[in-house]
Design an enzyme around this catalytic site. Structure first.
Site, PDB file in Angstrom:
ATOM      1  CB  SER A 137      -0.873   0.022   1.257  1.00  0.00           C
ATOM      2  OG  SER A 137      -1.465   1.311   1.415  1.00  0.00           O
ATOM      3  CE1 TYR A 150      -3.757  -2.028   5.493  1.00  0.00           C
ATOM      4  CE2 TYR A 150      -3.350   0.250   4.835  1.00  0.00           C
ATOM      5  CZ  TYR A 150      -3.660  -1.061   4.507  1.00  0.00           C
ATOM      6  OH  TYR A 150      -3.872  -1.411   3.187  1.00  0.00           O
TER       7      TYR A 150
HETATM    8  P1  NDP Z   1     -11.680  -5.917   0.662  1.00  0.00           P
HETATM    9  O1  NDP Z   1     -12.082  -5.720   2.071  1.00  0.00           O
HETATM   10  O2  NDP Z   1     -12.682  -5.708  -0.405  1.00  0.00           O
HETATM   11  O3  NDP Z   1     -11.075  -7.387   0.493  1.00  0.00           O
HETATM   12  C1  NDP Z   1     -10.224  -7.946   1.463  1.00  0.00           C
HETATM   13  C2  NDP Z   1     -10.078  -9.428   1.228  1.00  0.00           C
HETATM   14  O4  NDP Z   1      -9.158  -9.949   2.222  1.00  0.00           O
HETATM   15  C3  NDP Z   1     -11.389 -10.176   1.394  1.00  0.00           C
HETATM   16  O5  NDP Z   1     -11.527 -11.122   0.348  1.00  0.00           O
HETATM   17  C4  NDP Z   1     -11.245 -10.894   2.719  1.00  0.00           C
HETATM   18  O6  NDP Z   1     -11.881 -12.165   2.711  1.00  0.00           O
HETATM   19  C5  NDP Z   1      -9.726 -11.104   2.784  1.00  0.00           C
HETATM   20  N1  NDP Z   1      -9.295 -11.323   4.166  1.00  0.00           N
HETATM   21  C6  NDP Z   1      -9.252 -10.429   5.179  1.00  0.00           C
HETATM   22  N2  NDP Z   1      -8.901 -11.045   6.330  1.00  0.00           N
HETATM   23  C7  NDP Z   1      -8.727 -12.364   6.020  1.00  0.00           C
HETATM   24  C8  NDP Z   1      -8.379 -13.520   6.768  1.00  0.00           C
HETATM   25  N3  NDP Z   1      -8.125 -13.487   8.084  1.00  0.00           N
HETATM   26  N4  NDP Z   1      -8.305 -14.702   6.132  1.00  0.00           N
HETATM   27  C9  NDP Z   1      -8.547 -14.792   4.803  1.00  0.00           C
HETATM   28  N5  NDP Z   1      -8.866 -13.745   4.041  1.00  0.00           N
HETATM   29  C10 NDP Z   1      -8.964 -12.547   4.648  1.00  0.00           C
HETATM   30  O7  NDP Z   1     -10.415  -4.969   0.441  1.00  0.00           O
HETATM   31  P2  NDP Z   1      -9.407  -4.757  -0.804  1.00  0.00           P
HETATM   32  O8  NDP Z   1      -9.727  -5.620  -1.948  1.00  0.00           O
HETATM   33  O9  NDP Z   1      -9.313  -3.306  -1.008  1.00  0.00           O
HETATM   34  O10 NDP Z   1      -8.060  -5.221  -0.103  1.00  0.00           O
HETATM   35  C11 NDP Z   1      -7.177  -6.177  -0.646  1.00  0.00           C
HETATM   36  C12 NDP Z   1      -5.764  -5.821  -0.219  1.00  0.00           C
HETATM   37  O11 NDP Z   1      -5.432  -4.557  -0.756  1.00  0.00           O
HETATM   38  C13 NDP Z   1      -5.530  -5.714   1.280  1.00  0.00           C
HETATM   39  O12 NDP Z   1      -4.283  -6.306   1.581  1.00  0.00           O
HETATM   40  C14 NDP Z   1      -5.491  -4.207   1.523  1.00  0.00           C
HETATM   41  O13 NDP Z   1      -4.712  -3.876   2.637  1.00  0.00           O
HETATM   42  C15 NDP Z   1      -4.847  -3.745   0.247  1.00  0.00           C
HETATM   43  N6  NDP Z   1      -5.034  -2.341  -0.138  1.00  0.00           N
HETATM   44  C16 NDP Z   1      -6.298  -1.807  -0.255  1.00  0.00           C
HETATM   45  C17 NDP Z   1      -6.444  -0.482  -0.646  1.00  0.00           C
HETATM   46  C18 NDP Z   1      -7.773   0.188  -0.734  1.00  0.00           C
HETATM   47  O14 NDP Z   1      -7.821   1.439  -0.688  1.00  0.00           O
HETATM   48  N7  NDP Z   1      -8.853  -0.538  -0.889  1.00  0.00           N
HETATM   49  C19 NDP Z   1      -5.263   0.326  -1.009  1.00  0.00           C
HETATM   50  C20 NDP Z   1      -4.009  -0.337  -0.822  1.00  0.00           C
HETATM   51  C21 NDP Z   1      -3.923  -1.620  -0.434  1.00  0.00           C
HETATM   52  P3  NDP Z   1     -12.815 -12.754   3.884  1.00  0.00           P
HETATM   53  O15 NDP Z   1     -13.277 -11.607   4.733  1.00  0.00           O
HETATM   54  O16 NDP Z   1     -13.910 -13.474   3.165  1.00  0.00           O
HETATM   55  O17 NDP Z   1     -11.902 -13.696   4.603  1.00  0.00           O
HETATM   56  C1  8X3 Z   2      -5.048   1.613   1.625  1.00  0.00           C
HETATM   57  C2  8X3 Z   2      -4.638   2.954   1.143  1.00  0.00           C
HETATM   58  O1  8X3 Z   2      -4.084   5.299   1.856  1.00  0.00           O
HETATM   59  O2  8X3 Z   2      -6.147   4.309   2.709  1.00  0.00           O
HETATM   60  O3  8X3 Z   2      -3.932   0.823   1.838  1.00  0.00           O
HETATM   61  O4  8X3 Z   2      -4.020   3.605   3.584  1.00  0.00           O
HETATM   62  S1  8X3 Z   2      -4.722   4.079   2.394  1.00  0.00           S
END
Ligand code: NDP
Ligand code: 8X3
Length: 249
Positions: A137, A150
């Protein structure tokens, strides 16, 4: 048939990536905790295209069991998309919940490490052109109030990606994919289900969409085998995190 193993395939980036790769003919291993979402995903594609495995990134044994149970058509693994993860909490220190911190560390750090170790032999078996794409991120580089642990977990993802690449000695490609503001379920999870805060966060912004990230994962996974993209940062055009403060007299 190339195979992609995806963590966090029940939502957001992981779900969009699973759909894109499955539609392009890859065999997809879709994982996450929510089994109903995984079933829905599998049902969208012809039989045998998507293998689903319920696993909890905080439970190493469940990761090992899912990998051990992969059917023959889903091994070796061409690409590991280490994507499952979350932020919890928006408050600056000290108004934080230590339990939330533990969950982020268990999921974003330990879950990613354990998945990497479990899937590694299957990536080695795929050989030249295999790749690991870790979801970091921009929060690892740009601090903001409430980013605290985070951002720290994503700094780990960055450094681990670099060290992984060094350890793998050029056999497996490693990319740290660092998105900025993206509209998925991320903020809803972060705020423990605050739908209003979720809407406000993205109001007036044209955020990254999960499909945008899926496109980039596709690009990364399909580069020629001699190419490694080590790091890629992606933001909405409007998000300029490094803009310096301008001080005028
Ligand atoms: P979502 O919340 O839409 O998706 C997150 C996914 O992670 C879900 O499928 C969830 O599945 C899974 N997950 C979370 N905890 C667990 C666990 N304990 N075991 C298995 N699976 C898990 O968020 P995003 O798609 O946005 O996030 C995906 C990645 O991108 C993350 O690592 C996030 O930190 C990163 N990210 C997101 C950004 C944003 O602004 N959205 C920006 C930068 C990075 P389930 O709950 O079914 O287990
Ligand atoms: C998610 C992006 O800027 O909200 O990783 O932390 S930010």
């Amino acid at each position: 048939m190339p195979v992609i193993f995806i963590t966090g395939a029940t939502s957001g980036f992981g779900a969009a990536t699973a759909r894109l790769f499955a539609s392009k003919g890859w065999n997809v291993v879709a994982t996450g905790r929510r089994g109903d979402r995984l079933e829905t995903l599998r049902a969208e594609f012809p039989a045998g295209r998507v293998h689903i495995a319920q696993l909890d990134l905080m439970d190493r044994q469940s990761i090992a069991d899912a990998v051990a149970a992969l059917p023959e058509d889903f091994r070796p693994v061409t690409c590991l998309f280490n994507n499952g993860g979350l932020a919890l909490g928006t408050q600056p220190i000290p108004d934080v919940d230590a339990g939330d911190w533990d969950t982020m560390i268990e999921t974003n750090i330990k879950g990613l490490i354990h998945t990497t170790l479990e899937v590694l032999p299957l990536l080695e078996a795929a050989g030249r052109g295999a790749s690991i794409i870790n979801t970091g991120s921009i929060a690892r580089r740009f601090a903001y109030p409430g980013g605290n642990v985070y951002g720290g977990t994503k700094a780990f993802v960055h450094q681990f990606s670099e060290n992984l690449r060094a350890d793998l000695g050029g056999r497996i490609r490693v990319t740290n994919l660092e998105p900025g503001m993206a509209k998925s379920e991320f903020t809803l999870v972060r705020t423990h289900g605050d739908a209003e805060a979720n809407e406000k966060t993205y109001a007036g912004v044209e955020p990254i969409l999960p499909e945008d990230i899926a496109d980039i994962v596709w690009f990364l996974a399909t580069r020629p085998a001699h190419i490694n993209i080590g790091h890629i940062e992606v933001t909405p055009v409007i998000q300029v995190p490094a803009r310096p403060t301008i001080i005028r007299d």
